[in-house]
Design a protein around this motif. Structure first.
Motif, short mmCIF file in Angstrom:
data_model
loop_
_atom_site.label_atom_id
_atom_site.label_comp_id
_atom_site.label_asym_id
_atom_site.label_seq_id
_atom_site.Cartn_x
_atom_site.Cartn_y
_atom_site.Cartn_z
N LEU A 24 0.91 -1.08 -0.12
CA LEU A 24 0.01 -0.01 0.05
C LEU A 24 0.98 1.24 -0.14
O LEU A 24 1.69 1.45 0.79
N VAL A 25 0.85 2.14 -0.96
CA VAL A 25 1.51 3.22 -1.16
C VAL A 25 0.36 4.72 -1.38
O VAL A 25 -0.56 4.14 -1.93
N GLN A 26 1.24 5.53 -1.27
CA GLN A 26 0.41 6.92 -1.84
C GLN A 26 0.95 7.19 -3.07
O GLN A 26 1.70 6.99 -3.70
N ALA A 27 -0.41 8.15 -3.83
CA ALA A 27 -0.17 8.47 -5.06
C ALA A 27 1.33 9.23 -5.04
O ALA A 27 1.51 10.15 -4.28
N GLY A 28 1.98 9.13 -6.18
CA GLY A 28 3.31 9.59 -6.19
C GLY A 28 4.54 8.90 -5.97
O GLY A 28 5.64 9.25 -6.27
N ASP A 29 4.19 7.93 -4.96
CA ASP A 29 5.17 6.83 -4.69
C ASP A 29 5.78 6.01 -5.55
O ASP A 29 5.39 5.98 -6.60
N SER A 30 6.74 5.36 -5.13
CA SER A 30 7.47 4.29 -5.87
C SER A 30 7.21 2.98 -5.16
O SER A 30 7.35 2.93 -4.09
N LEU A 31 7.27 2.08 -6.05
CA LEU A 31 7.32 0.66 -5.71
C LEU A 31 8.32 -0.29 -6.65
O LEU A 31 8.07 0.15 -7.93
N ARG A 32 9.13 -1.16 -6.24
CA ARG A 32 9.71 -2.09 -6.99
C ARG A 32 9.18 -3.51 -6.87
O ARG A 32 9.40 -3.92 -5.60
N LEU A 33 8.86 -4.12 -7.86
CA LEU A 33 8.11 -5.54 -7.83
C LEU A 33 9.38 -6.43 -8.39
O LEU A 33 10.00 -5.90 -9.18
N SER A 34 9.49 -7.39 -7.85
CA SER A 34 10.39 -8.67 -8.25
C SER A 34 9.71 -9.90 -8.59
O SER A 34 8.62 -10.01 -7.96
N CYS A 35 10.21 -10.57 -9.54
CA CYS A 35 9.87 -11.73 -9.84
C CYS A 35 10.88 -13.01 -9.94
O CYS A 35 11.83 -12.57 -10.90
N ALA A 36 11.07 -13.62 -8.93
CA ALA A 36 12.23 -14.63 -8.90
C ALA A 36 11.73 -15.95 -9.73
O ALA A 36 10.46 -16.42 -9.37
N LYS A 93 4.02 5.14 -19.87
CA LYS A 93 4.43 6.33 -19.96
C LYS A 93 5.74 6.91 -19.69
O LYS A 93 5.74 8.19 -18.97
N GLY A 94 6.61 6.08 -19.50
CA GLY A 94 7.82 6.37 -18.99
C GLY A 94 8.00 6.25 -17.27
O GLY A 94 8.85 6.43 -16.87
N ARG A 95 6.85 5.86 -16.72
CA ARG A 95 6.91 5.89 -15.46
C ARG A 95 7.41 4.45 -14.70
O ARG A 95 8.02 4.45 -13.67
N PHE A 96 7.29 3.45 -15.57
CA PHE A 96 7.78 1.93 -14.97
C PHE A 96 8.83 1.64 -15.87
O PHE A 96 9.05 1.89 -17.15
N ILE A 97 9.81 1.02 -15.27
CA ILE A 97 11.22 0.61 -15.90
C ILE A 97 11.06 -1.08 -15.60
O ILE A 97 11.19 -1.40 -14.28
N LEU A 149 3.48 6.47 -9.04
CA LEU A 149 2.21 5.59 -9.05
C LEU A 149 0.94 6.47 -9.10
O LEU A 149 0.94 7.46 -7.97
N LYS A 150 -0.14 5.96 -9.41
CA LYS A 150 -1.51 6.75 -9.44
C LYS A 150 -2.57 6.00 -9.00
O LYS A 150 -2.28 4.42 -9.07
N PRO A 151 -3.54 6.35 -8.13
CA PRO A 151 -4.68 5.22 -7.97
C PRO A 151 -5.05 4.17 -8.96
O PRO A 151 -5.48 3.21 -8.62
N GLU A 152 -5.11 4.63 -10.28
CA GLU A 152 -5.57 3.66 -11.20
C GLU A 152 -4.56 2.55 -11.67
O GLU A 152 -4.79 1.70 -12.35
N ASP A 153 -3.32 2.84 -10.78
CA ASP A 153 -2.25 1.52 -10.96
C ASP A 153 -2.66 0.30 -9.88
O ASP A 153 -2.08 -0.64 -9.90
N THR A 154 -3.72 0.77 -9.13
CA THR A 154 -4.04 -0.34 -8.39
C THR A 154 -4.52 -1.72 -8.93
O THR A 154 -5.49 -1.41 -9.77
N ALA A 155 -3.84 -2.75 -8.66
CA ALA A 155 -4.15 -4.01 -9.15
C ALA A 155 -3.30 -5.11 -8.45
O ALA A 155 -2.46 -4.86 -7.83
N ASP A 156 -3.73 -6.56 -9.06
CA ASP A 156 -2.76 -7.49 -8.71
C ASP A 156 -1.87 -7.53 -10.12
O ASP A 156 -2.31 -7.59 -10.96
#
Length: 126
Positions: free
Chosen positions: A11-23, A65-69, A86-93
């Motif tokens: 759970l993060v706020q709008a404008g924050d960043s997160l890094r997901l990993s997939c091993a 749009k350049g937000r994700f790498i 991040l934006k609220p519309e990025d909320t998802a699994d």
């Protein structure tokens, strides 16, 4: 059999960043594509981005749009999705997926992926 395990959601706020990993582990082909998809509640699963086994080819959905790498660590068989602004519309699994082979085309086509992770939840509050 290839096992994919995602992590890093939260759970993060709008404008924050997160890094997901997939091993990834198991019987991986030497050439492959790893993709990231997401599914919001009540919506279809959609493509986010993909990277090939060399890390030199990447593709992204338009909404990124350049937000994700997307990047990969070949030594660890791990793929990352760095999500910024991040934006609220990025909320998802968020799910990572794997397919073998040299062809990177149609990397946004979900049915072309054979193995999928269990998903990690991302919630962005406004």
């Amino acid at each position: 059999q290839v096992l994919l395990v995602e992590s890093g959601g939260g759970l993060v706020q709008a404008g924050d960043s997160l890094r997901l990993s997939c091993a990834a582990s198991g019987r991986m082909f030497s050439a492959y594509t790893m993709g990231w998809f997401r599914q919001a509640l009540g919506k279809e699963r959609e493509f986010v981005g993909a990277v090939n086994w060399k890390g030199g080819d990447t593709s992204y959905a338009g909404f990124v749009k350049g937000r994700f790498i997307i990047s990969r660590d070949g030594g660890k068989n791990t793929v990352y999705l760095q999500m910024n602004s991040l934006k609220p519309e990025d909320t998802a699994d968020y799910y990572c997926a794997y397919r073998s082979g040299f062809d990177f085309s149609n990397s946004d086509h979900a049915p072309s992926y054979v193995y999928w992770g269990q998903g990690t939840q991302v919630t962005v509050s406004s």
